[in-house]
Write a protein that holds these residues in place. Structure first.
Motif, mmCIF file in Angstrom:
data_model
loop_
_atom_site.group_PDB
_atom_site.id
_atom_site.type_symbol
_atom_site.label_atom_id
_atom_site.label_comp_id
_atom_site.label_asym_id
_atom_site.label_seq_id
_atom_site.Cartn_x
_atom_site.Cartn_y
_atom_site.Cartn_z
ATOM 1 N N LEU A 160 0.824 -1.202 0.000
ATOM 2 C CA LEU A 160 0.000 0.000 0.000
ATOM 3 C C LEU A 160 0.861 1.256 0.000
ATOM 4 C CD1 LEU A 160 -2.789 1.392 0.299
ATOM 5 C CD2 LEU A 160 -2.554 1.095 2.765
ATOM 6 N N SER A 161 1.914 1.256 0.797
ATOM 7 C CA SER A 161 2.739 2.456 0.937
ATOM 8 C C SER A 161 3.710 2.657 -0.229
ATOM 9 C CB SER A 161 3.528 2.406 2.251
ATOM 10 O OG SER A 161 4.432 1.323 2.256
ATOM 11 N N THR A 162 3.855 1.658 -1.094
ATOM 12 C CA THR A 162 4.757 1.788 -2.241
ATOM 13 C C THR A 162 3.971 1.852 -3.559
ATOM 14 O OG1 THR A 162 5.054 -0.626 -2.220
ATOM 15 C CG2 THR A 162 6.723 0.702 -1.097
ATOM 16 N N GLU A 163 3.391 0.731 -3.951
ATOM 17 C CA GLU A 163 2.699 0.674 -5.232
ATOM 18 C C GLU A 163 1.388 1.457 -5.251
ATOM 19 O OE1 GLU A 163 2.812 -3.072 -7.557
ATOM 20 O OE2 GLU A 163 3.473 -3.965 -5.670
ATOM 21 N N LEU A 164 0.739 1.559 -4.102
ATOM 22 C CA LEU A 164 -0.576 2.210 -4.041
ATOM 23 C C LEU A 164 -0.541 3.437 -3.147
ATOM 24 C CD1 LEU A 164 -2.798 -0.995 -3.701
ATOM 25 C CD2 LEU A 164 -2.487 0.406 -5.735
ATOM 26 N N LYS A 165 0.598 4.125 -3.117
ATOM 27 C CA LYS A 165 0.746 5.231 -2.174
ATOM 28 C C LYS A 165 -0.252 6.356 -2.430
ATOM 29 C CE LYS A 165 4.663 7.053 -4.825
ATOM 30 N NZ LYS A 165 6.112 7.388 -4.741
ATOM 31 N N ASP A 166 -0.767 6.471 -3.666
ATOM 32 C CA ASP A 166 -1.771 7.504 -3.936
ATOM 33 C C ASP A 166 -3.110 7.168 -3.281
ATOM 34 O OD1 ASP A 166 -1.770 5.354 -5.794
ATOM 35 O OD2 ASP A 166 -3.221 6.430 -7.035
ATOM 36 N N GLU A 201 -7.503 9.556 5.847
ATOM 37 C CA GLU A 201 -8.380 8.744 6.691
ATOM 38 C C GLU A 201 -7.722 7.418 7.054
ATOM 39 O OE1 GLU A 201 -12.890 6.772 6.635
ATOM 40 O OE2 GLU A 201 -12.132 7.899 4.907
ATOM 41 N N LEU A 202 -7.065 6.788 6.076
ATOM 42 C CA LEU A 202 -6.398 5.519 6.341
ATOM 43 C C LEU A 202 -5.216 5.719 7.277
ATOM 44 C CD1 LEU A 202 -6.123 2.524 5.878
ATOM 45 C CD2 LEU A 202 -4.922 3.000 3.736
ATOM 46 N N ARG A 203 -4.464 6.784 7.082
ATOM 47 C CA ARG A 203 -3.352 7.075 7.986
ATOM 48 C C ARG A 203 -3.860 7.264 9.408
ATOM 49 N NH1 ARG A 203 1.377 8.270 5.267
ATOM 50 N NH2 ARG A 203 1.128 8.759 3.039
ATOM 51 N N GLN A 204 -4.989 7.937 9.551
ATOM 52 C CA GLN A 204 -5.570 8.154 10.874
ATOM 53 C C GLN A 204 -6.012 6.841 11.491
ATOM 54 O OE1 GLN A 204 -5.499 10.973 12.525
ATOM 55 N NE2 GLN A 204 -6.505 10.061 14.306
ATOM 56 N N ASP A 205 -6.558 5.937 10.654
ATOM 57 C CA ASP A 205 -6.970 4.621 11.145
ATOM 58 C C ASP A 205 -5.776 3.852 11.694
ATOM 59 O OD1 ASP A 205 -9.591 5.027 10.516
ATOM 60 O OD2 ASP A 205 -9.550 3.866 8.666
ATOM 61 N N LEU A 206 -4.667 3.879 10.956
ATOM 62 C CA LEU A 206 -3.465 3.154 11.388
ATOM 63 C C LEU A 206 -2.893 3.771 12.663
ATOM 64 C CD1 LEU A 206 -1.775 2.616 7.910
ATOM 65 C CD2 LEU A 206 -3.002 0.933 9.273
ATOM 66 N N LYS A 207 -2.952 5.088 12.742
ATOM 67 C CA LYS A 207 -2.482 5.763 13.958
ATOM 68 C C LYS A 207 -3.349 5.364 15.149
ATOM 69 C CE LYS A 207 -1.307 10.054 13.498
ATOM 70 N NZ LYS A 207 -1.389 11.540 13.356
#
Length: 218
Positions: free
Chosen positions: A108-114, A119-125
């Motif tokens: 996700l953070s490489t091939e699909l970084k766009d 919201e997803l970053r907040q979920d992971l946090k």
């Protein structure tokens, strides 16, 4: 009348997709290959998921949902030391037995970084906060019932969470190098060392005032 979806097949597709995306990456994975791994035709895959993009995020959400369930507070009543042992064992075992889950995040953070939305970053946090909060809750309880020695539950929770995530990061990056150390039970006992109070021992300190409150944003 539309044909109902097969939940058992859907689960197989999610597991097959997780392995394919983790091993091959997003670009090299195909709906046909995922279908073959799950024992179904490409049409069967598209019946359950409209696109490869949808399938990837369904697989990611499937595993993250399982992890969120693991991070939920247990029913009160057990002693802190045993609850901490069980929680660490379960958390480590979940990741060590399914290392491809962490690899999905790398894809996700490489091939699909766009697609890595705020919201997803907040979920992971939030999941990291839940891990620390869950650990601190158990540490506080163990300090009160005398089964754990904890001077600063917040700092101890931070250190335990950092240790666990560091272990999983090494296992994800170089699994063969660290394989001899990656046993959930042995790792748990090593992490517990220094916190356990043996029967008959006196607590060498006390919880600091104010550490009985749990802040979910910690």
């Amino acid at each position: 009348m539309s044909r109902p979806k097969d939940e058992e097949l859907r689960s197989r597709l999610l597991e097959a997709a997780t392995r394919e995306f983790a091993e091959r990456g997003y670009s090299a994975s195909t709906m046909e290959g995922i279908g073959a791994a799950a024992g179904v035709t490409k049409g069967g895959v598209y019946f359950h998921f409209r696109s490869k993009d949808e399938l990837f995020f369904a697989a990611l959400d499937h595993w993250r949902s399982s992890l969120r369930d693991l991070l939920q507070p247990a029913e009160a009543g057990g002693r802190g030391a045993e609850d901490l042992r069980r929680f660490l064992q379960d958390y480590l075992r979940f990741h060590l037995e399914a290392p491809e889950v962490n690899r999905l995040l790398r894809v996700l953070s490489t091939e699909l970084k766009d697609h890595f939305t705020a919201e997803l970053r907040q979920d992971l946090k939030q999941e990291q906060r839940l891990l620390r909060s869950r650990l601190r809750e158990i540490l506080v309880r163990g300090g009160h019932d005398g089964s754990l020695f904890v001077q600063d539950p917040a700092m101890s929770a931070f250190l335990l969470a950092g240790s666990v995530e560091g272990i999983l990061s090494q296992q994800s990056v170089s699994p063969l190098d660290v394989e001899p150390f990656c046993d959930a039970d042995h790792l748990t006992e090593s992490l517990l060392r220094g916190y356990l109070v043996e029967a008959g021992d006196e607590m060498p300190g006390a919880l600091r005032t104010g550490d009985t409150e749990f802040d979910p944003t910690f």
